[in-house]
Design a protein around this motif. Structure first.
Motif, PDB file in Angstrom:
ATOM      1  N   ILE A   1       1.712   6.936  -6.634  1.00 44.75           N
ATOM      2  CA  ILE A   1       0.662   7.921  -6.912  1.00 44.75           C
ATOM      3  C   ILE A   1       1.174   9.333  -6.634  1.00 44.75           C
ATOM      4  CG2 ILE A   1      -1.595   8.761  -6.168  1.00 44.75           C
ATOM      5  CD1 ILE A   1      -2.303   5.783  -5.576  1.00 44.75           C
ATOM      6  N   ALA A   2       1.848   9.500  -5.491  1.00 44.50           N
ATOM      7  CA  ALA A   2       2.282  10.834  -5.068  1.00 44.50           C
ATOM      8  C   ALA A   2       3.392  11.395  -5.946  1.00 44.50           C
ATOM      9  CB  ALA A   2       2.746  10.792  -3.617  1.00 44.50           C
ATOM     10  N   TYR A   3       4.365  10.565  -6.313  1.00 48.02           N
ATOM     11  CA  TYR A   3       5.562  11.100  -6.942  1.00 48.02           C
ATOM     12  C   TYR A   3       5.769  10.679  -8.394  1.00 48.02           C
ATOM     13  CZ  TYR A   3       6.492  12.151  -2.081  1.00 48.02           C
ATOM     14  OH  TYR A   3       6.387  12.618  -0.804  1.00 48.02           O
ATOM     15  N   LEU A   4       5.059   9.650  -8.857  1.00 52.50           N
ATOM     16  CA  LEU A   4       5.230   9.207 -10.247  1.00 52.50           C
ATOM     17  C   LEU A   4       3.998   9.477 -11.097  1.00 52.50           C
ATOM     18  CD1 LEU A   4       7.075   5.800  -9.665  1.00 52.50           C
ATOM     19  CD2 LEU A   4       8.070   8.051 -10.134  1.00 52.50           C
TER      20      LEU A   4
ATOM     21  N   VAL B   1       0.843  -1.197   0.000  1.00 51.94           N
ATOM     22  CA  VAL B   1       0.000   0.000   0.000  1.00 51.94           C
ATOM     23  C   VAL B   1       0.880   1.249   0.000  1.00 51.94           C
ATOM     24  CG1 VAL B   1      -1.720   1.311   1.299  1.00 51.94           C
ATOM     25  CG2 VAL B   1      -1.942  -1.160   1.101  1.00 51.94           C
ATOM     26  N   GLY B   2       1.949   1.233   0.793  1.00 47.96           N
ATOM     27  CA  GLY B   2       2.862   2.367   0.834  1.00 47.96           C
ATOM     28  C   GLY B   2       3.564   2.597  -0.493  1.00 47.96           C
ATOM     29  N   LEU B   3       3.999   1.517  -1.137  1.00 46.06           N
ATOM     30  CA  LEU B   3       4.647   1.630  -2.438  1.00 46.06           C
ATOM     31  C   LEU B   3       3.692   2.219  -3.475  1.00 46.06           C
ATOM     32  CD1 LEU B   3       7.146   0.980  -4.181  1.00 46.06           C
ATOM     33  CD2 LEU B   3       6.099  -1.247  -4.631  1.00 46.06           C
ATOM     34  N   GLN B   4       2.463   1.765  -3.453  1.00 47.05           N
ATOM     35  CA  GLN B   4       1.482   2.308  -4.385  1.00 47.05           C
ATOM     36  C   GLN B   4       1.199   3.780  -4.078  1.00 47.05           C
ATOM     37  OE1 GLN B   4      -2.067  -0.071  -4.715  1.00 47.05           O
ATOM     38  NE2 GLN B   4      -2.466   0.684  -6.768  1.00 47.05           N
ATOM     39  N   GLY B   5       1.172   4.143  -2.800  1.00 45.56           N
ATOM     40  CA  GLY B   5       1.000   5.544  -2.420  1.00 45.56           C
ATOM     41  C   GLY B   5       2.139   6.417  -2.910  1.00 45.56           C
ATOM     42  N   VAL B   6       3.379   5.898  -2.844  1.00 44.88           N
ATOM     43  CA  VAL B   6       4.538   6.635  -3.359  1.00 44.88           C
ATOM     44  C   VAL B   6       4.428   6.805  -4.868  1.00 44.88           C
ATOM     45  CG1 VAL B   6       7.036   6.462  -3.744  1.00 44.88           C
ATOM     46  CG2 VAL B   6       6.092   6.010  -1.481  1.00 44.88           C
TER      47      VAL B   6
ATOM     48  N   PHE C   1       3.636  15.242   4.602  1.00 45.36           N
ATOM     49  CA  PHE C   1       4.560  14.977   5.708  1.00 45.36           C
ATOM     50  C   PHE C   1       5.800  14.165   5.324  1.00 45.36           C
ATOM     51  CE2 PHE C   1       0.188  14.953   7.584  1.00 45.36           C
ATOM     52  CZ  PHE C   1       0.262  16.194   8.185  1.00 45.36           C
ATOM     53  N   GLY C   2       5.912  13.735   4.070  1.00 43.83           N
ATOM     54  CA  GLY C   2       7.020  12.870   3.681  1.00 43.83           C
ATOM     55  C   GLY C   2       6.653  11.403   3.883  1.00 43.83           C
ATOM     56  N   THR C   3       7.523  10.516   3.447  1.00 45.14           N
ATOM     57  CA  THR C   3       7.213   9.085   3.522  1.00 45.14           C
ATOM     58  C   THR C   3       7.838   8.461   4.768  1.00 45.14           C
ATOM     59  OG1 THR C   3       9.126   8.593   2.137  1.00 45.14           O
ATOM     60  CG2 THR C   3       7.017   8.797   1.034  1.00 45.14           C
TER      61      THR C   3
ATOM     62  N   PHE D   1      -1.574  11.433  -0.407  1.00 47.00           N
ATOM     63  CA  PHE D   1      -1.889  12.762   0.124  1.00 47.00           C
ATOM     64  C   PHE D   1      -1.019  13.068   1.348  1.00 47.00           C
ATOM     65  CE2 PHE D   1      -4.397  15.225   3.225  1.00 47.00           C
ATOM     66  CZ  PHE D   1      -4.491  16.425   2.535  1.00 47.00           C
ATOM     67  N   PHE D   2      -0.961  12.111   2.289  1.00 48.84           N
ATOM     68  CA  PHE D   2      -0.166  12.320   3.498  1.00 48.84           C
ATOM     69  C   PHE D   2       1.328  12.332   3.192  1.00 48.84           C
ATOM     70  CE2 PHE D   2      -4.005  10.649   5.810  1.00 48.84           C
ATOM     71  CZ  PHE D   2      -4.309  11.853   6.425  1.00 48.84           C
ATOM     72  N   PHE D   3       1.786  11.528   2.227  1.00 49.58           N
ATOM     73  CA  PHE D   3       3.198  11.544   1.836  1.00 49.58           C
ATOM     74  C   PHE D   3       3.589  12.912   1.297  1.00 49.58           C
ATOM     75  CE2 PHE D   3       3.361   6.697   0.895  1.00 49.58           C
ATOM     76  CZ  PHE D   3       3.437   6.440   2.256  1.00 49.58           C
TER      77      PHE D   3
END
Length: 193
Positions: A59-62, A52-57, A90-92, A85-87
């Motif tokens: 979405i946020a940065y790629l 889930v975190g990898l997918q969030g990254v 506040f960063g990852t 959104f939170f990444f």
């Protein structure tokens, strides 16, 4: 008469505050317990949360816009989008990733309050919030871990029950005007949930 109307308005505002303040305090109390546990590193991350975190990254940065969770063509991506959104804010980190579950759990508590208040009383709804805010290790673990689908199921089940109950209670032969329009909106929201 104007003075009486002004007084009734003030009383109505105070009455709303009497309802809102304890709800906010209980929800913040429940979320604070979970934030403390998260700050202490409990529970530790696992591979599902990493996904889930990898997918969030991504979405946020790629700039990716996935519809389904990676490797699971049946599960949606609410948590990865929240994580992105939170990444961005506040960063990852693991703590920031777990804020997604915390946000969804706060929504669950709010909808359960509304459902209990609709069915019973304000005091009963506050008692239910208190009970749901506390919990054993077996209750707290899935409320903190970012395993896609767990907390979302709680939130959407509460929304479905709330909407179903409201639709059932407002059903009647004489439903017209704005109530009829709100019932249509509620039916649409029920279908979306």
């Amino acid at each position: 008469t104007l003075q009486k109307e002004a007084m009734m308005k003030i009383i109505g505002q105070k009455k709303r505050l009497v309802y809102v303040l304890p709800v906010a305090i209980l929800i913040l109390f429940a979320l604070s317990i979970r934030v403390l546990l998260m700050a202490w590193g409990w529970p530790s991350l696992d591979s599902d949360e990493g996904l889930v975190g990898l997918q969030g990254v991504h979405i946020a940065y790629l700039g990716e816009r996935p519809t389904f969770l990676y490797g699971q063509e049946y599960m949606g991506t609410i948590q990865p989008y929240l994580a992105s959104f939170f990444f961005r804010l506040f960063g990852t980190s693991a703590f920031v990733l777990q804020l997604t579950t915390l946000t969804l759990f706060g929504c669950f508590l709010f909808f359960m309050y509304l459902l209990t208040r609709l069915l019973y009383t304000h005091k009963m709804a506050l008692f239910v919030l208190l009970l749901l805010g506390l919990g054993t290790q077996y209750m707290l673990t899935p409320q903190i871990m970012v395993e896609g689908g767990v907390v979302e199921t709680l939130v959407f089940a509460a929304v479905l029950m709330l909407l179903s109950t409201w639709l059932a209670l407002t059903h009647g032969d004489e439903v017209t005007g704005s109530l009829a329009r709100w019932r249509l909106v509620a039916c649409g929201c029920w279908g979306l949930a």
